[in-house]
Design a protein around this motif. Sequence first.
Motif, PDB file in Angstrom:
ATOM      1  N   PHE A  83       0.775  -1.201  -0.140  1.00  0.00           N
ATOM      2  CA  PHE A  83      -0.080  -0.031   0.000  1.00  0.00           C
ATOM      3  C   PHE A  83       0.879   1.098  -0.062  1.00  0.00           C
ATOM      4  N   GLY A  84       1.858   1.375  -0.939  1.00  0.00           N
ATOM      5  CA  GLY A  84       2.485   2.555  -1.109  1.00  0.00           C
ATOM      6  C   GLY A  84       1.821   3.635  -1.997  1.00  0.00           C
ATOM      7  N   ALA A  85       2.415   4.862  -1.769  1.00  0.00           N
ATOM      8  CA  ALA A  85       1.764   5.904  -2.609  1.00  0.00           C
ATOM      9  C   ALA A  85       1.435   5.442  -4.144  1.00  0.00           C
ATOM     10  N   SER A  86       2.700   4.932  -4.746  1.00  0.00           N
ATOM     11  CA  SER A  86       2.670   4.966  -6.180  1.00  0.00           C
ATOM     12  C   SER A  86       1.882   3.904  -6.592  1.00  0.00           C
ATOM     13  N   GLU A  87       1.800   2.653  -5.658  1.00  0.00           N
ATOM     14  CA  GLU A  87       1.115   1.343  -5.820  1.00  0.00           C
ATOM     15  C   GLU A  87      -0.502   1.852  -5.709  1.00  0.00           C
ATOM     16  N   ILE A  88      -0.841   2.507  -5.081  1.00  0.00           N
ATOM     17  CA  ILE A  88      -2.257   3.030  -4.845  1.00  0.00           C
ATOM     18  C   ILE A  88      -2.637   3.904  -6.059  1.00  0.00           C
ATOM     19  N   LEU A  89      -1.858   4.832  -6.290  1.00  0.00           N
ATOM     20  CA  LEU A  89      -2.161   5.887  -7.304  1.00  0.00           C
ATOM     21  C   LEU A  89      -2.016   5.270  -8.635  1.00  0.00           C
ATOM     22  N   SER A  90      -1.124   4.244  -9.018  1.00  0.00           N
ATOM     23  CA  SER A  90      -1.084   3.607 -10.219  1.00  0.00           C
ATOM     24  C   SER A  90      -2.209   2.649 -10.136  1.00  0.00           C
ATOM     25  N   PHE A  91      -2.826   1.947  -9.337  1.00  0.00           N
ATOM     26  CA  PHE A  91      -3.946   1.196  -9.302  1.00  0.00           C
ATOM     27  C   PHE A  91      -5.132   2.103  -9.723  1.00  0.00           C
ATOM     28  N   GLY A  92      -5.378   3.396  -9.193  1.00  0.00           N
ATOM     29  CA  GLY A  92      -6.259   4.241  -9.272  1.00  0.00           C
ATOM     30  C   GLY A  92      -6.618   4.529 -10.785  1.00  0.00           C
ATOM     31  N   LEU A  93      -5.254   4.860 -11.433  1.00  0.00           N
ATOM     32  CA  LEU A  93      -5.396   4.970 -12.933  1.00  0.00           C
ATOM     33  C   LEU A  93      -5.941   3.787 -13.470  1.00  0.00           C
ATOM     34  N   SER A  94      -5.143   2.612 -13.132  1.00  0.00           N
ATOM     35  CA  SER A  94      -5.887   1.185 -13.899  1.00  0.00           C
ATOM     36  C   SER A  94      -7.248   1.002 -13.731  1.00  0.00           C
ATOM     37  N   ALA A  95      -7.757   1.344 -12.455  1.00  0.00           N
ATOM     38  CA  ALA A  95      -9.229   0.904 -12.154  1.00  0.00           C
ATOM     39  C   ALA A  95     -10.126   2.247 -12.785  1.00  0.00           C
ATOM     40  N   ASP A  96      -9.586   3.158 -13.306  1.00  0.00           N
ATOM     41  CA  ASP A  96     -10.368   4.230 -13.931  1.00  0.00           C
ATOM     42  C   ASP A  96     -11.059   5.259 -12.515  1.00  0.00           C
ATOM     43  N   MET A  97     -10.441   5.147 -11.486  1.00  0.00           N
ATOM     44  CA  MET A  97     -10.719   5.973 -10.359  1.00  0.00           C
ATOM     45  C   MET A  97     -10.018   7.400 -10.678  1.00  0.00           C
ATOM     46  N   LEU A  98      -8.968   7.417 -11.279  1.00  0.00           N
ATOM     47  CA  LEU A  98      -8.276   8.439 -11.682  1.00  0.00           C
ATOM     48  C   LEU A  98      -8.068   8.716 -13.081  1.00  0.00           C
ATOM     49  N   ASP A  99      -7.749   9.799 -13.667  1.00  0.00           N
ATOM     50  CA  ASP A  99      -7.337  10.044 -14.861  1.00  0.00           C
ATOM     51  C   ASP A  99      -5.928  10.824 -14.890  1.00  0.00           C
ATOM     52  N   ALA A 100      -5.436  11.247 -13.823  1.00  0.00           N
ATOM     53  CA  ALA A 100      -4.114  11.966 -13.856  1.00  0.00           C
ATOM     54  C   ALA A 100      -3.923  11.921 -12.384  1.00  0.00           C
ATOM     55  N   VAL A 101      -2.315  11.785 -12.333  1.00  0.00           N
ATOM     56  CA  VAL A 101      -1.473  11.625 -11.195  1.00  0.00           C
ATOM     57  C   VAL A 101      -0.285  12.834 -11.425  1.00  0.00           C
ATOM     58  N   VAL A 102      -0.196  13.749 -10.501  1.00  0.00           N
ATOM     59  CA  VAL A 102       0.544  14.698 -10.220  1.00  0.00           C
ATOM     60  C   VAL A 102       1.815  14.325  -9.167  1.00  0.00           C
ATOM     61  N   LEU A 103       2.908  14.081  -9.543  1.00  0.00           N
ATOM     62  CA  LEU A 103       3.995  13.679  -8.717  1.00  0.00           C
ATOM     63  C   LEU A 103       5.529  14.179  -8.962  1.00  0.00           C
ATOM     64  N   ALA A 104       6.518  14.154  -8.282  1.00  0.00           N
ATOM     65  CA  ALA A 104       7.525  14.496  -8.435  1.00  0.00           C
ATOM     66  C   ALA A 104       8.623  13.541  -8.935  1.00  0.00           C
ATOM     67  N   SER A 105       9.456  14.152  -9.811  1.00  0.00           N
ATOM     68  CA  SER A 105      10.625  13.043 -10.542  1.00  0.00           C
ATOM     69  C   SER A 105      11.885  13.797 -10.567  1.00  0.00           C
ATOM     70  N   ASP A 106      12.731  13.054  -9.919  1.00  0.00           N
ATOM     71  CA  ASP A 106      14.295  13.466 -10.285  1.00  0.00           C
ATOM     72  C   ASP A 106      14.445  13.614 -11.542  1.00  0.00           C
ATOM     73  N   GLY A 107      15.192  14.534 -12.154  1.00  0.00           N
ATOM     74  CA  GLY A 107      15.484  14.628 -13.431  1.00  0.00           C
ATOM     75  C   GLY A 107      14.406  15.422 -14.196  1.00  0.00           C
ATOM     76  N   ALA A 108      13.417  15.796 -13.638  1.00  0.00           N
ATOM     77  CA  ALA A 108      12.138  16.219 -14.452  1.00  0.00           C
ATOM     78  C   ALA A 108      11.382  17.255 -13.635  1.00  0.00           C
ATOM     79  N   GLY A 109      11.227  17.136 -12.361  1.00  0.00           N
ATOM     80  CA  GLY A 109      10.426  18.058 -11.381  1.00  0.00           C
ATOM     81  C   GLY A 109       8.872  17.551 -11.527  1.00  0.00           C
ATOM     82  N   THR A 110       8.104  18.284 -11.281  1.00  0.00           N
ATOM     83  CA  THR A 110       6.528  18.012 -11.363  1.00  0.00           C
ATOM     84  C   THR A 110       6.233  17.458 -12.543  1.00  0.00           C
ATOM     85  N   VAL A 111       5.379  16.355 -12.572  1.00  0.00           N
ATOM     86  CA  VAL A 111       5.438  15.371 -13.955  1.00  0.00           C
ATOM     87  C   VAL A 111       3.863  15.217 -13.477  1.00  0.00           C
TER      88      VAL A 111
END
Length: 286
Positions: A83-111
């Motif tokens: 039940f990590g943040a990325s695991e839950i949010l990637s599941f949310g996209l797969s399950a169509d409960m979400l359609d976009a996730v805003v997160l932070a990435s090294d080498g890119a900043g906010t994505v």
Amino acid sequence: MTEHNDEHILEAIGRCRVIIRNGVVTEVGDARITSCPLTRKFAFPLSAIDRESVKANIEHRIHAWGMCTPGREVTDTRPFVGFGASEILSFGLSADMLDAVVLASDGAGTVIATNPALVQGIGGRMSGLVKTVAYPDVIRRIKENGGIVLDEVHASLDQFSGVARAYEMGYTKVAVTVAIPEEASKIRDRFPGAFLFGVHVTGLDRREAELLSSSCDLVTTCASGTIREIAGGKALLQAGDTVPIFAMTRRGKEMILEKIRQSDAPVLVKTPRLPALAGQQPEPLV
């Protein structure tokens, strides 16, 4: 890119400040905790938390998948924790409960990501990112996998602007990871429909813990005593009992329950008073 500008700052295991320059760990501060059950499950396990072990863990991440280098891998489908943040949010996209996730990435900043594998690849092994730089190769790979990089020049970290941009692009079920309580409150006030996931909470004082808990749908606990007490006392659902996730809203609770429903893993369901914590917790809680 000049050596002076190629600098990344993380707050890693136990909120230990780490500086990486040109792919080399140059500084490691003191961690605020001495042990955590989750660190023993890392790809590079830690039995104790000190400067040497944190440095070795970060070096492993650099060599294994290019963290804070132009070779950074950005996609993955492997869960690292249940039940990590990325695991839950990637599941949310797969399950169509979400359609976009805003997160932070090294080498890119906010994505802004709409691809579950991109969310897991970026977030699954990421520590608290304080500062990063823009790597064209990393940004290219993110874009090739459907991601939007908010600031391709400076790789700035601005979760509020990321959420605003996602809504401007027409997304309606937007989630965001947020570590700064004041920023979480600002996002909640301006975008009441956004799904907020509070992360990187070790060391929050009571005011900060209250603010984050009242702003977010889901909150991780890390090694925070205040989050365990304050969020745990108000939570509608708890996932895990050593470093748990607390669902603060019905939407957060529904996300966790749907993830459980679609999983084949065995589940124990109880109805105790929350927080319900196992004997082994991070030490000390701060």
